[in-house]
Design a protein around this motif. Structure first.
Motif, short mmCIF file in Angstrom:
data_model
loop_
_atom_site.label_atom_id
_atom_site.label_comp_id
_atom_site.label_asym_id
_atom_site.label_seq_id
_atom_site.Cartn_x
_atom_site.Cartn_y
_atom_site.Cartn_z
N ALA A 188 0.82 -1.22 0.00
CA ALA A 188 0.00 0.00 0.00
C ALA A 188 0.86 1.27 0.00
CB ALA A 188 -0.91 0.00 1.22
N HIS A 189 2.14 1.11 -0.13
CA HIS A 189 3.05 2.29 -0.10
C HIS A 189 2.74 3.23 -1.28
CE1 HIS A 189 6.79 4.61 -0.17
NE2 HIS A 189 7.00 4.18 1.07
N ALA A 190 2.93 4.52 -1.02
CA ALA A 190 2.62 5.52 -2.07
C ALA A 190 3.47 5.32 -3.32
CB ALA A 190 2.84 6.91 -1.50
N ASP A 191 4.62 4.67 -3.18
CA ASP A 191 5.55 4.50 -4.30
C ASP A 191 5.37 3.17 -5.05
OD1 ASP A 191 6.93 6.77 -4.58
OD2 ASP A 191 8.76 6.11 -3.54
N THR A 192 4.32 2.43 -4.71
CA THR A 192 4.20 1.08 -5.26
C THR A 192 4.21 1.04 -6.80
OG1 THR A 192 3.20 0.10 -3.33
CG2 THR A 192 2.64 -0.93 -5.42
N ALA A 193 3.45 1.92 -7.41
CA ALA A 193 3.39 1.89 -8.89
C ALA A 193 4.77 2.17 -9.47
CB ALA A 193 2.38 2.93 -9.39
N ARG A 194 5.46 3.15 -8.90
CA ARG A 194 6.81 3.49 -9.39
C ARG A 194 7.77 2.32 -9.16
NH1 ARG A 194 10.83 5.97 -6.76
NH2 ARG A 194 12.37 7.09 -7.99
N ARG A 195 7.66 1.70 -8.01
CA ARG A 195 8.54 0.57 -7.72
C ARG A 195 8.31 -0.58 -8.70
NH1 ARG A 195 7.87 0.67 -1.07
NH2 ARG A 195 9.46 2.27 -0.72
N LEU A 196 7.04 -0.80 -9.05
CA LEU A 196 6.76 -1.87 -10.02
C LEU A 196 7.33 -1.52 -11.40
CD1 LEU A 196 3.13 -2.83 -8.97
CD2 LEU A 196 5.07 -4.42 -9.11
N ARG A 197 7.20 -0.25 -11.78
CA ARG A 197 7.75 0.14 -13.09
C ARG A 197 9.27 -0.01 -13.10
NH1 ARG A 197 4.00 4.47 -12.67
NH2 ARG A 197 2.16 3.96 -13.92
N LEU A 198 9.89 0.42 -12.01
CA LEU A 198 11.35 0.27 -11.96
C LEU A 198 11.74 -1.21 -11.96
CD1 LEU A 198 12.44 3.10 -9.47
CD2 LEU A 198 12.72 3.04 -11.95
N GLY A 199 10.97 -2.02 -11.24
CA GLY A 199 11.22 -3.47 -11.24
C GLY A 199 11.12 -4.02 -12.66
N ALA A 200 10.13 -3.53 -13.41
CA ALA A 200 9.96 -3.99 -14.79
C ALA A 200 11.16 -3.55 -15.65
CB ALA A 200 8.66 -3.44 -15.37
N MET A 201 11.68 -2.37 -15.36
CA MET A 201 12.85 -1.91 -16.12
C MET A 201 14.09 -2.74 -15.78
SD MET A 201 12.30 2.20 -15.99
CE MET A 201 11.06 2.99 -17.01
N VAL A 202 14.16 -3.19 -14.55
CA VAL A 202 15.27 -4.06 -14.16
C VAL A 202 15.15 -5.41 -14.90
CG1 VAL A 202 16.31 -5.33 -12.23
CG2 VAL A 202 15.61 -2.95 -11.91
N VAL A 203 13.95 -5.94 -14.96
CA VAL A 203 13.75 -7.20 -15.70
C VAL A 203 14.07 -6.98 -17.18
CG1 VAL A 203 12.17 -9.09 -16.26
CG2 VAL A 203 11.90 -7.87 -14.11
N ARG A 204 13.70 -5.82 -17.68
CA ARG A 204 13.99 -5.53 -19.09
C ARG A 204 15.50 -5.54 -19.33
NH1 ARG A 204 11.11 -0.32 -21.58
NH2 ARG A 204 12.67 0.79 -20.37
N HIS A 205 16.25 -5.01 -18.37
CA HIS A 205 17.71 -5.01 -18.54
C HIS A 205 18.23 -6.44 -18.55
CE1 HIS A 205 20.98 -2.16 -18.93
NE2 HIS A 205 21.76 -3.12 -18.47
N LEU A 206 17.67 -7.26 -17.67
CA LEU A 206 18.08 -8.67 -17.64
C LEU A 206 17.75 -9.34 -18.98
CD1 LEU A 206 19.20 -10.95 -15.80
CD2 LEU A 206 16.84 -11.44 -15.14
N ALA A 207 16.56 -9.04 -19.48
CA ALA A 207 16.14 -9.62 -20.77
C ALA A 207 17.06 -9.17 -21.91
CB ALA A 207 14.70 -9.23 -21.07
N LEU A 208 17.40 -7.89 -21.91
CA LEU A 208 18.28 -7.37 -22.97
C LEU A 208 19.67 -7.99 -22.87
CD1 LEU A 208 17.22 -3.61 -22.81
CD2 LEU A 208 16.85 -5.17 -24.75
#
Lengths: 307, 157
Positions: free
Chosen positions: B103-123
């Motif tokens: 429920a943290h106010a930053d949850t959406a941002r944290r998920l997006r950054l997490g997705a960018m980290v996975v994207r880096h792994l994928a690349l």
């Protein structure tokens, strides 16, 4: 501060005489502004970079060891290398010479053939420019000298790969509070925060930028760099601070290429941490070589009262 | 075969782009599920690389996460794989941030950054499937490292 890094041997390496000249200039100017002395190694040679290392790692060990031997002959116990590649290679040579008899034999044989003293492991400490400022001046020392705070500047600190990997060649890291972390490095964050910058929590601090393939497989490098840039922007960063000429050049070149090839424009600025610290100490943008960067940051810096 | 695997990775990247572009409300509404999915995608990416090299991906966990066990499994046979070690750890960190405080106010941002980290792994892994030497810049002291790796990274049971 112990004062042991107030005067150190300086190994700029090849990149700082070429594409990374702005890093060379800003490192020297920063040192001067802080009252620190650098004595460039006499007749230094290439550290073996990655080309020699990939083909003959023991020859690379010798090439790096020769530079350490010069530092020793000049009477220094510490050599500072601002380039991650050079820093990494000198550290690797130190590790090889301490742990591998074959490397010692090759280094001894080539040193005798070249007519200079064979370097023995443990005689000279290799440090990075980050260690140099952190240990010689420290955050409090920097804060006291700041004339032009970086306040309001949001910075993503990018350390690249060679500053922390492989872990076993950096035995001084991961020793608890006050030491550098290989999993989440923070020395650059600490120094820039002391100069007033607001560091963003950047999750790709040490992620691969595809540096080794920047020319041979440009698309792979461009995609990796583009993700580094877009992630920095998503973190809210205005600037990516760098501490390696190869990373810096790669980020700048592929920022342009990403726009040309993939149509993806990013606006985050790319500056050496030495340039940012120099401007925080009141040095002009020109003095720290902002005009020598490939990317254009001058207008951005002027708008923020820097440089 | 390699092109099939690269296509799989491209599909993962496309799905990550959807997460990154999703509205905050969508992300926050399914925060823990998405955090788990991101971790799962990271595992899938590493499985693809291991399978491409005739290695059966481990089912074990390291420090509580299969992703970290898979990364260590890859690094045992190819030290250049260490170039994605911190990326994997960042992914675990972001998953923990979201699951620990959904429920943290930053949850959406944290998920997006997490997705960018996975994207880096994928690349990175996608790049390695095409150019095996990718990542060698930092880990290219190979002959010594391979000798050393035996003591540094004990095998996962």
């Amino acid at each position: 501060m112990s004062g042991k890094y107030n005067k150190v041997a300086y190994y700029p390496g090849c990149a700082l005489e070429g594409t990374g000249h702005a890093y060379n200039r800003s490192t020297k100017e920063l040192g001067k502004a802080l009252g620190l002395e650098l004595a460039e190694l006499d007749n230094w040679n290439c550290c073996g970079a990655m080309e020699v290392k990939n083909i003959d790692p023991k020859l690379q060990t010798y090439l790096s060891a020769r530079n350490l031997s010069i530092a020793q002959e000049m009477g220094f116990g510490t050599v500072m290398a601002p380039c991650n590649g050079c820093y990494h290679n000198l550290k690797k040579a130190e590790y090889d010479l301490a742990n591998d008899a074959d490397s010692r034999e090759v280094t001894d044989r080539l040193s005798r053939k070249a007519g200079h003293k064979t370097y023995e492991a443990g005689k000279v400490e290799t440090i990075h420019a980050l260690d140099w400022i952190k240990e010689a001046i420290g955050e409090e020392g920097l804060k006291a000298r700041v004339k032009n705070s970086l306040k309001g500047l949001k910075v993503a600190n990018y350390y690249g790969c060679m500053y922390t990997r492989p872990r076993h060649i950096f035995p001084e890291k991961d020793k608890g509070p006050g030491t550098e972390s290989t999993a989440k490095p923070h020395f650059m964050d600490d120094l820039l925060a002391a100069a007033g910058a607001e560091n963003v929590d950047y999750p790709l601090k040490t992620a691969c930028c595809g540096g080794a393939h920047t020319l041979s497989d440009s698309d792979t490098s461009t995609k990796l760099v583009l993700n580094l840039l877009t992630t920095a922007e998503a973190c809210g960063a205005d600037v990516i601070a760098t501490e390696c000429p190869t990373c810096h050049t790669g980020l700048e070149m592929h920022q342009v290429r990403a726009e040309k090839v993939f149509g993806r424009k990013t606006t985050v600025k790319i500056l050496y941490f030495t340039q940012l610290l120099g401007m925080a100490l009141g040095l002009s943008a020109r003095k720290v070589g902002v005009h020598e960067n490939f990317s254009e940051s001058s207008a951005f810096l002027r708008a923020r009262g820097l440089g | 075969m390699t092109s099939t695997r690269i296509n799989q990775i491209d599909d993962i990247i496309a799905s990550l782009d959807e997460i990154i572009a999703a509205p905050d409300a969508t992300l926050v509404g399914a925060a823990q599920q998405l955090a788990g999915e991101l971790l799962g995608r990271g595992e899938t990416i590493l499985e693809i690389w291991l399978s491409a090299h005739d290695v059966t991906p481990t089912k074990n966990k390291f420090e509580g996460f299969r992703l970290l066990a898979l990364q260590r499994q890859g690094a045992r046979r190819d030290t250049t794989f260490n170039a994605c070690r911190e990326t994997c750890r960042e992914l675990v960190y972001h998953r923990n941030l979201v699951c620990g405080e959904p429920a943290h106010a930053d949850t959406a941002r944290r998920l997006r950054l997490g997705a960018m980290v996975v994207r880096h792994l994928a690349l990175f892994i996608g790049g390695k499937l095409e150019v095996a030497g990718l990542g060698e810049f930092c880990c290219s002291s190979r002959p010594l490292r391979q000798h050393d790796a035996k003591t540094l990274a004990p095998p996962i049971p």
